[in-house]
Design an enzyme around this catalytic site. Structure first.
Site, PDB file in Angstrom:
ATOM      1  N   ARG A 130       0.758  -1.157   0.060  1.00  0.00           N
ATOM      2  CA  ARG A 130      -0.114  -0.245   0.108  1.00  0.00           C
ATOM      3  C   ARG A 130       0.913   1.181   0.067  1.00  0.00           C
ATOM      4  O   ARG A 130       1.059   1.754   1.010  1.00  0.00           O
ATOM      5  CB  ARG A 130      -0.833  -0.008   1.311  1.00  0.00           C
ATOM      6  CG  ARG A 130      -1.840  -1.286   1.414  1.00  0.00           C
ATOM      7  CD  ARG A 130      -2.862  -0.990   2.481  1.00  0.00           C
ATOM      8  NE  ARG A 130      -3.734   0.043   2.449  1.00  0.00           N
ATOM      9  CZ  ARG A 130      -4.862  -0.089   1.628  1.00  0.00           C
ATOM     10  NH1 ARG A 130      -5.241  -0.846   0.972  1.00  0.00           N
ATOM     11  NH2 ARG A 130      -5.759   1.150   1.610  1.00  0.00           N
ATOM     12  N   ASN A 132       2.565   4.518   0.351  1.00  0.00           N
ATOM     13  CA  ASN A 132       2.005   5.663   1.413  1.00  0.00           C
ATOM     14  C   ASN A 132       2.424   7.066   1.401  1.00  0.00           C
ATOM     15  O   ASN A 132       1.885   7.828   1.329  1.00  0.00           O
ATOM     16  CB  ASN A 132       2.470   5.109   2.610  1.00  0.00           C
ATOM     17  CG  ASN A 132       2.045   5.850   3.938  1.00  0.00           C
ATOM     18  OD1 ASN A 132       2.718   7.007   4.326  1.00  0.00           O
ATOM     19  ND2 ASN A 132       1.018   5.582   4.485  1.00  0.00           N
ATOM     20  N   GLU A 153      -2.830  -9.433   3.762  1.00  0.00           N
ATOM     21  CA  GLU A 153      -1.522 -10.172   3.566  1.00  0.00           C
ATOM     22  C   GLU A 153      -0.539  -9.298   2.747  1.00  0.00           C
ATOM     23  O   GLU A 153      -1.066  -8.470   2.085  1.00  0.00           O
ATOM     24  CB  GLU A 153      -1.782 -11.561   2.587  1.00  0.00           C
ATOM     25  CG  GLU A 153      -2.510 -12.499   3.479  1.00  0.00           C
ATOM     26  CD  GLU A 153      -2.680 -13.787   2.411  1.00  0.00           C
ATOM     27  OE1 GLU A 153      -2.082 -13.735   1.334  1.00  0.00           O
ATOM     28  OE2 GLU A 153      -3.493 -14.758   2.970  1.00  0.00           O
ATOM     29  N   ASN A 181       7.448   5.389   6.627  1.00  0.00           N
ATOM     30  CA  ASN A 181       6.257   6.029   6.116  1.00  0.00           C
ATOM     31  C   ASN A 181       6.654   7.214   5.473  1.00  0.00           C
ATOM     32  O   ASN A 181       6.844   7.003   4.397  1.00  0.00           O
ATOM     33  CB  ASN A 181       5.336   6.187   7.615  1.00  0.00           C
ATOM     34  CG  ASN A 181       4.381   6.910   7.467  1.00  0.00           C
ATOM     35  OD1 ASN A 181       4.006   7.736   6.643  1.00  0.00           O
ATOM     36  ND2 ASN A 181       3.242   6.369   8.009  1.00  0.00           N
ATOM     37  N   ASP A 225       4.671  10.144  10.980  1.00  0.00           N
ATOM     38  CA  ASP A 225       3.983   9.942   9.820  1.00  0.00           C
ATOM     39  C   ASP A 225       4.760  10.800   8.750  1.00  0.00           C
ATOM     40  O   ASP A 225       5.697  10.756   8.239  1.00  0.00           O
ATOM     41  CB  ASP A 225       2.454  10.507   9.861  1.00  0.00           C
ATOM     42  CG  ASP A 225       1.408   9.708   9.039  1.00  0.00           C
ATOM     43  OD1 ASP A 225       1.817   9.754   8.005  1.00  0.00           O
ATOM     44  OD2 ASP A 225       0.171   9.737   9.569  1.00  0.00           O
TER      45      ASP A 225
END
Length: 294
Positions: A130, A132, A153, A181, A225
């Protein structure tokens, strides 16, 4: 009695000059008397603010699959729908918006007319987890983190950092972080900062001519973040507040918000407005220091 009063006066001056533990005597980064101002709330989950060439900001509402546009005049309007979980974003030098599409496991380039081009969507024959956050270097190379927020997963064999050289194939450049991140590079493209939220650390790297990373150095023992950088080389990290660190890694300011921040960027024609995404809201704060120019 006169001597006692003199001693007391000296002690009072000394106490006024003392710096609290963890703080720095360096001048703060926020403009005198300024405080965060709410621009708008009611979003699902804001992230990925990216400064456009005109000083406006495009930002993501990740869970709503939308991209929004903010102008320095305070207008907030929709820009793009169905973003595939668009998260971190960054403009290149030609005014194209690069986007981490987390739900689709890919990096895209979007023109301001809305034309979408896939930049990277797999490594080793497998889609990314994913994506980011990302940073576009001055030469057009793209660095991005690929954690696995949201569970499920893994698509890759871990949560890593990748690099797409200009006109080249995707390279995995970091494979030993827990959950990378945010990342941000210096304006000259020679230094890259990456925060490992999973390990509670932020690292500094030297960027080589070929885009490779070397000279890995612990910057601060905080993992957070989103990140940004200003013209003085101070690095900002989204923690429980927006925290600014000097180039030496000393904490110099905390910008407190009513909700936890996720990311930030400098904006406005003079780059002295810090635009902050924070859960369902976006804020601005006037700054003493300007953002880093490309």
């Amino acid at each position: 009695m006169v001597m006692d009063l003199a001693i007391v006066a000296v002690l009072m001056v000394a106490l006024m000059l003392m710096v609290a533990p963890g703080a720095s005597a360096q001048e703060g980064v926020v403009a005198e008397g300024a405080a965060p101002e709410l621009v708008r709330d009611g979003f699902a989950f804001t992230e990925g603010p990216a400064r456009a060439p005109d000083g406006s900001v495009y930002f993501s509402d990740v869970r709503a699959g939308q991209t929004w546009h903010w102008t320095p005049e305070g207008e907030v309007t929709p820009f793009r729908e169905d973003t595939g979980g668009g998260n971190g974003m960054y403009f290149d030098g030609e005014g194209n918006l690069f986007v981490c599409e987390g739900d689709r496991g890919r990096i895209t380039r979007v023109t301001l007319e809305g034309e979408v081009t896939v930049v990277a969507d797999e490594y080793g024959g497998k889609r990314f987890n994913r994506p980011n956050d990302l940073w576009v270097a001055p030469d057009g190379g793209v660095y991005f983190s690929d954690p696995n927020y949201g569970g499920g997963e893994l698509s890759q064999d871990g949560e890593h950092v990748y690099y797409v050289p200009p006109g080249g194939e995707v390279v995995r450049i970091i494979d030993d972080m827990v959950r990378p991140n945010g990342l941000i590079g210096a304006a000259d493209g020679r230094t890259l900062y990456i925060t490992d939220a999973g390990d509670g650390k932020t690292w500094r790297f030297a960027v080589g001519e070929d885009g490779g990373l070397s000279e890995r150095t612990l910057f601060v023992e905080f993992g957070g973040d989103g990140m940004t950088i200003d013209a003085e080389g101070n690095v900002y990290l989204a923690l429980d507040a927006v925290v600014a660190f000097s180039p030496a890694g000393e904490q110099i300011e905390r910008i407190e918000l009513p909700v936890r921040p996720t990311n930030m960027c400098f904006a406005g024609e003079d780059l002295r407005t810090l635009f902050i995404t924070a859960r369902g809201s976006v804020f601005t704060v006037a700054m003493r220091v300007a953002g880093a120019e490309r």
